[in-house]
Design a protein around this motif. Structure first.
Motif, PDB file in Angstrom:
ATOM      1  N   UNK A  86      29.103 -28.134  43.447  1.00  0.00           N
ATOM      2  CA  UNK A  86      28.987 -28.015  44.347  1.00  0.00           C
ATOM      3  C   UNK A  86      29.400 -26.673  44.771  1.00  0.00           C
ATOM      4  N   UNK A  87      30.849 -26.584  44.427  1.00  0.00           N
ATOM      5  CA  UNK A  87      31.139 -26.002  44.843  1.00  0.00           C
ATOM      6  C   UNK A  87      31.206 -23.761  44.203  1.00  0.00           C
ATOM      7  N   UNK A  88      30.491 -24.280  43.572  1.00  0.00           N
ATOM      8  CA  UNK A  88      29.584 -23.319  42.136  1.00  0.00           C
ATOM      9  C   UNK A  88      28.116 -23.251  43.364  1.00  0.00           C
ATOM     10  N   UNK A  89      27.874 -24.029  43.988  1.00  0.00           N
ATOM     11  CA  UNK A  89      26.724 -23.902  44.346  1.00  0.00           C
ATOM     12  C   UNK A  89      26.971 -23.128  45.943  1.00  0.00           C
ATOM     13  N   UNK A  90      27.729 -23.770  46.159  1.00  0.00           N
ATOM     14  CA  UNK A  90      28.240 -22.467  47.734  1.00  0.00           C
ATOM     15  C   UNK A  90      28.453 -21.159  47.351  1.00  0.00           C
ATOM     16  N   UNK A 143      24.141 -15.075  47.548  1.00  0.00           N
ATOM     17  CA  UNK A 143      22.800 -14.693  48.031  1.00  0.00           C
ATOM     18  C   UNK A 143      21.998 -14.567  46.396  1.00  0.00           C
ATOM     19  N   UNK A 144      22.992 -15.339  45.334  1.00  0.00           N
ATOM     20  CA  UNK A 144      21.778 -15.410  44.501  1.00  0.00           C
ATOM     21  C   UNK A 144      20.921 -17.580  44.196  1.00  0.00           C
ATOM     22  N   UNK A 145      20.177 -16.866  43.555  1.00  0.00           N
ATOM     23  CA  UNK A 145      19.183 -18.483  43.377  1.00  0.00           C
ATOM     24  C   UNK A 145      19.978 -19.581  42.671  1.00  0.00           C
ATOM     25  N   UNK A 146      19.645 -19.993  42.911  1.00  0.00           N
ATOM     26  CA  UNK A 146      20.470 -21.128  41.521  1.00  0.00           C
ATOM     27  C   UNK A 146      19.332 -22.649  41.687  1.00  0.00           C
ATOM     28  N   UNK A 147      19.397 -23.078  40.177  1.00  0.00           N
ATOM     29  CA  UNK A 147      18.481 -24.859  40.260  1.00  0.00           C
ATOM     30  C   UNK A 147      19.943 -25.714  39.387  1.00  0.00           C
ATOM     31  N   UNK A 175      21.479 -18.052  33.050  1.00  0.00           N
ATOM     32  CA  UNK A 175      22.489 -18.730  32.404  1.00  0.00           C
ATOM     33  C   UNK A 175      23.705 -20.615  33.625  1.00  0.00           C
ATOM     34  N   UNK A 176      24.255 -20.955  32.843  1.00  0.00           N
ATOM     35  CA  UNK A 176      24.751 -22.072  33.272  1.00  0.00           C
ATOM     36  C   UNK A 176      25.998 -21.825  33.718  1.00  0.00           C
ATOM     37  N   UNK A 177      26.176 -22.227  35.413  1.00  0.00           N
ATOM     38  CA  UNK A 177      27.347 -21.566  35.619  1.00  0.00           C
ATOM     39  C   UNK A 177      27.944 -23.413  35.888  1.00  0.00           C
ATOM     40  N   UNK A 178      29.902 -23.089  36.169  1.00  0.00           N
ATOM     41  CA  UNK A 178      30.228 -24.323  36.380  1.00  0.00           C
ATOM     42  C   UNK A 178      31.783 -24.117  36.508  1.00  0.00           C
ATOM     43  N   UNK A 179      32.258 -25.292  36.599  1.00  0.00           N
ATOM     44  CA  UNK A 179      34.228 -25.169  36.227  1.00  0.00           C
ATOM     45  C   UNK A 179      34.795 -25.904  35.196  1.00  0.00           C
ATOM     46  N   UNK A 180      35.837 -25.605  35.022  1.00  0.00           N
ATOM     47  CA  UNK A 180      35.895 -26.734  33.865  1.00  0.00           C
ATOM     48  C   UNK A 180      37.342 -27.485  33.916  1.00  0.00           C
ATOM     49  N   UNK A 181      37.500 -28.048  33.127  1.00  0.00           N
ATOM     50  CA  UNK A 181      38.170 -29.001  33.461  1.00  0.00           C
ATOM     51  C   UNK A 181      40.260 -28.376  32.758  1.00  0.00           C
ATOM     52  N   UNK A 182      40.504 -27.347  31.639  1.00  0.00           N
ATOM     53  CA  UNK A 182      41.066 -26.513  31.227  1.00  0.00           C
ATOM     54  C   UNK A 182      41.094 -25.887  30.574  1.00  0.00           C
ATOM     55  N   UNK A 183      42.139 -24.738  30.027  1.00  0.00           N
ATOM     56  CA  UNK A 183      41.748 -23.918  29.126  1.00  0.00           C
ATOM     57  C   UNK A 183      43.197 -23.938  28.322  1.00  0.00           C
TER      58      UNK A 183
END
Length: 199
Positions: free
Chosen positions: A77-81, A87-91, A99-107
């Motif tokens: 949801x945060x990435x969606x926002x 103004x990028x399309x998303x699905x 590309x797949x965009x996400x957050x992660x648990x840790x680095x």
């Protein structure tokens, strides 16, 4: 001056010194933040350091334009926002060419890898997701090693422990790893990291 600015200022000098000494893996004097960045870049990860949310947006727009990606796969949801703001399309439908965009648990500092759980990947395995990843993370998520990463996940999710924990350790497509963190999959991805300094 942030330690990242200082780190990048000295990166060229350090690389030259290591070449002269014939070693790529001299890490004794580095902080965990510097160690992570060094290992991540050495493995072929594409690193974009951001000082604020505006810079995150600016760098993301640049990545999308340079790769001619006009749509992004995300479950977050945060990435969606964030994608709505630029103004990028998303699905949420997996399309391999996007590309797949996400957050992660840790680095993970000691090997430059990124750790994910079912919170980010849902019920998907890494091999089921597109080969191009864009990850949004914060400097506060950098930990020393995978043990610290798993401990952090457990502490944050005492009631709803994730069912899957995976990591991406290589940023060159078709390279494989064979440890339990890879969840039995090829875990190499072309990866852009938007890293926001939040400390």
């Amino acid at each position: 001056m942030s330690f990242f600015n200082k780190f990048f200022k000295n990166l060229v000098k350090t690389s030259q010194k290591e070449e002269d000494q014939g070693s790529i893996d001299q890490t004794g004097d580095l902080s965990i933040d510097e160690l992570f960045v060094k290992k991540f870049i050495h493995k072929g990860g594409k690193f974009l350091y951001c000082t604020d949310a505006e810079e995150v947006q600016k760098n993301l727009v640049q990545v999308l334009q340079e790769n001619q990606w006009n749509n992004v796969v995300t479950f977050d949801k945060e990435i969606n926002d964030l994608l709505t703001e630029i103004k990028s399309a998303k699905t949420s439908k997996i399309i391999p060419s996007l590309p797949f965009m996400t957050q992660c648990e840790c680095l993970i500092a000691n090997d430059g890898s990124l750790m994910f759980s079912s919170k980010q990947l849902k019920d998907k395995k890494l091999k089921d997701l597109p080969s191009n990843f864009i990850v949004y993370a914060k400097t506060s998520q950098i930990v020393k090693d995978s043990r610290d990463g798993i401990s952090g996940i457990r502490n944050r999710s005492e009631k709803n422990s994730p069912t899957i924990i995976s990591s991406i350790k290589d940023f060159i497509i078709n390279k494989t790893e064979t440890d339990f963190m890879s969840y039995g999959n090829t875990n190499s991805k072309t990866l852009y990291l938007l890293l926001l300094e939040d400390l």
